[in-house]
Design an enzyme around this catalytic site. Sequence first.
Site, mmCIF file in Angstrom:
data_model
loop_
_atom_site.group_PDB
_atom_site.id
_atom_site.type_symbol
_atom_site.label_atom_id
_atom_site.label_comp_id
_atom_site.label_asym_id
_atom_site.label_seq_id
_atom_site.Cartn_x
_atom_site.Cartn_y
_atom_site.Cartn_z
ATOM 1 N N GLN A 192 -11.942 -22.353 12.505
ATOM 2 C CA GLN A 192 -10.740 -23.028 12.990
ATOM 3 C C GLN A 192 -10.776 -23.149 14.512
ATOM 4 O OE1 GLN A 192 -7.154 -20.744 12.313
ATOM 5 N NE2 GLN A 192 -5.886 -22.576 12.244
ATOM 6 N N GLY A 193 -10.605 -24.364 15.033
ATOM 7 C CA GLY A 193 -10.590 -24.571 16.484
ATOM 8 C C GLY A 193 -9.208 -24.981 16.965
ATOM 9 N N TYR A 194 -8.325 -24.021 17.085
ATOM 10 C CA TYR A 194 -6.958 -24.307 17.530
ATOM 11 C C TYR A 194 -6.720 -23.787 18.955
ATOM 12 C CZ TYR A 194 -4.770 -26.028 13.169
ATOM 13 O OH TYR A 194 -4.381 -26.772 12.085
ATOM 14 N N SER A 195 -6.725 -22.444 19.091
ATOM 15 C CA SER A 195 -6.338 -21.845 20.375
ATOM 16 C C SER A 195 -7.310 -22.213 21.491
ATOM 17 C CB SER A 195 -6.313 -20.314 20.251
ATOM 18 O OG SER A 195 -5.342 -19.910 19.341
ATOM 19 N N GLU B 210 -1.838 -21.829 5.616
ATOM 20 C CA GLU B 210 -2.230 -20.487 6.051
ATOM 21 C C GLU B 210 -1.120 -19.493 5.702
ATOM 22 O OE1 GLU B 210 -2.989 -20.298 10.220
ATOM 23 O OE2 GLU B 210 -3.971 -18.344 10.104
#
Lengths: 380, 412
Positions: B131-134, B250
Amino acid sequence: MRLALTDDQAILAKTAAAFAAERSPLSRLRALRDPRDSLGYSKDLWSQMAGLGWAAIPFAEEHGGAGLGLAEVVLVTEALGRCLAPEPFLSSVMLAGRALARAGTDAQRAAHLAPIIAGDAVLALALDERGARHDRRITTRAETTAAGGLKLTGVKANVLDGFGADAFVVAVRTSGEPGDAQGITLARVGSRAPGVRVVRQHRVDGRNAALVELTGVEVPASEVVGPVGQGGEVLDEVLDAATVALSGEMVGGMVEALERTLAYLRERVQFGVAIGTFQALKHRAARVFVEIELARSAVMAAARAIDEGSEHRRALVSAAKARASDAYVHAANEAVQMHGGIGMTDEHDIGLFMKRARVAEMTFGDAAYHRDRFATACAF
Amino acid sequence: MTELDEFRSQVRRVLENEVPAALRGRATDPKAHVWGGRRMAFALPESRAWLEVAAARGWTAPTWPREYGGGGLSGEEAKVLLSEIGRLALPPPLVGFGLTMIGPTLLQFGSERLRREHLPKITSGQIRWCQGYSEPNAGSDLAAVQTSAVRDGDHFVVNGQKIWTSYGDLSDWMFMIVRTDPGAKKKQAGITFLLVDFATPGIEVRPIRLISGASPFCETFFSDARVPVENVVGELNAGWTVAKALLGHERAMIANVMGSGGRRDTASRWDPAEERLAALAKQYVGQAGGRVADPVLRDRIAQLSMDTLCFQLTVQRAADGAAAGHRPGAETSMFKLYGTELNQRRQELMLAIRGPQSLGWESAQGEPGDGFSADELQQTRDWLRSRGNTIEGGTSEVQLNVLAKQVLGLPD
């Protein structure tokens, strides 16, 4: 064990809440408190509550009760707790009434339970003693009389709804030393019996409590409740159930204190905005919410553990009371803080919850007492 | 026999005859969890057979449509499958963010082409996702992401940095949010949801070392990485909607995990003897008359044990309420908030119980017997790691905001 309400329970909760809210606004509590009403509750309203069947809930059908359990009791006490109703449910039904139902003879049950269930008679349990905590030392002495009865001498204090009660179930020591678990006996004593003196205690929550002085009070053998010397076991069971009932009342009180506070946070304007927009207050309110949710789960589980005879019931009862004590005190303290100055005035109702929270916290043992009992039950 | 009963006996036959018995009872054993991917590893050799059996039937994603590698099962059938897996306490055949996060999101927002390309590789375990969020400057304020994607013909050119990429060093693809319209009035409006193959030149992944030592977290750097335009999920500049929906999946997953924990019926099966704290305290601090000798420590153990019990009861109550038709909502924020704080308090209490024995950092190389046991050394790391529990996955402060707004109805 399911931690959800059945349809019947949901209906009971709804009707109890509606009745309590309509018939018992907080103004009623003030009307009883301010002239220092000696009774501190309304006999008339208590009769009406009994008329709805509330006082019958925890008694077996063969004793004239409804044959329901603690899961139902806590729904009623929660409704009472929301409006701080001072009627003698705990004292007359859960304490004295259930002690008689559990340990009394058929003759005693036949004579005494029906008036309790109908709300016609109010009985009180005289257990705690002056200067002592909730520790079951029991120094009130009982000598055996020639006629096979008992002669009681001692002073009982913080007797819930003791003033104006028709009779008492008194815990006395018939053998052993103060503090011994064994050697406790229960006896029924009429409030007008010679040697009985009842003094109203005015405590911070305004409710009925009394000092009961017993000076050579004679009790015939027919009024001894349960086997001599084995009252401790009766008290264990009766107090556990009453503790859960009280914890249910406390959940009602904390929910109401939070809801009143949330309403205030939405309407009170400072710095040009509702103070409920401030994160510092939002977070305080959210923490109170979480504490309440945990307390409610513990109370529901403890009630069902007793109903189902679970081996873990003692630990769950103590978890419920410790949690309810900490949560109610926290919720009430936070409620006053978030109300600001107005919360400190007698005119505003929120302080009434803080006063009740403290009394409830210390009734049947405070959080520390129950943590210790929990730890012992868990063999820590 | 109803069709559901028939399905159950069919499932039971497969699980009992075709799945290695060595996996039974290892449902929660991390060694038995297979994460898939191009560098797929099986800590237990038996796991491979279980994955193959499950993938062939679509049981790694029971409710996904069959054409994407799922099982095409109804909700009822999926429950039967899960309960049968639970009956033998088998581990799930495959775990990972493909199944729980990007898969459901592609089913909801992905084009037919994207679904056909990616979903079968998720259900078979071929591709592992991260996951590439923050980002360094977009933590709680996620919509402040700055990693840019600039259109160049059929590609986006991606530049920037992602952080807290769990298992980034073991993953093959990343789903990420990037800024495609830096001029948008609302920062949420200029975000696009993009799928990126880590084999693309210009991507570098570096593991992050935490205060507790090695960790699964990584930093991911993008330098002119060229990503095909068709890898956009949903509409251009509408990625925030997709990203939020994914967070919903999630949360549903977390709530599901919590719910299955609750279905254990805490109230009936709770056993204080499972409470390790008191036993450890008696060992480290001593006992008096069968009790923890230090009364203050005993009280703290009782408090924590009681709070843990009440928390588990609350999880059970939410699950029992859900079974009775009540929809779980923002209370998952309560579980995140309280559960993580509880774990921190437990770790702190372990320090108090073990005293200086909880301060060991590592064994001298090849020299056992330096005074710290393996358990004690692990304790040090667990305590330090637990400090992150109230930060990751939405800080406690964010959870309190959610509760105040969505449950208590307090104004913005």
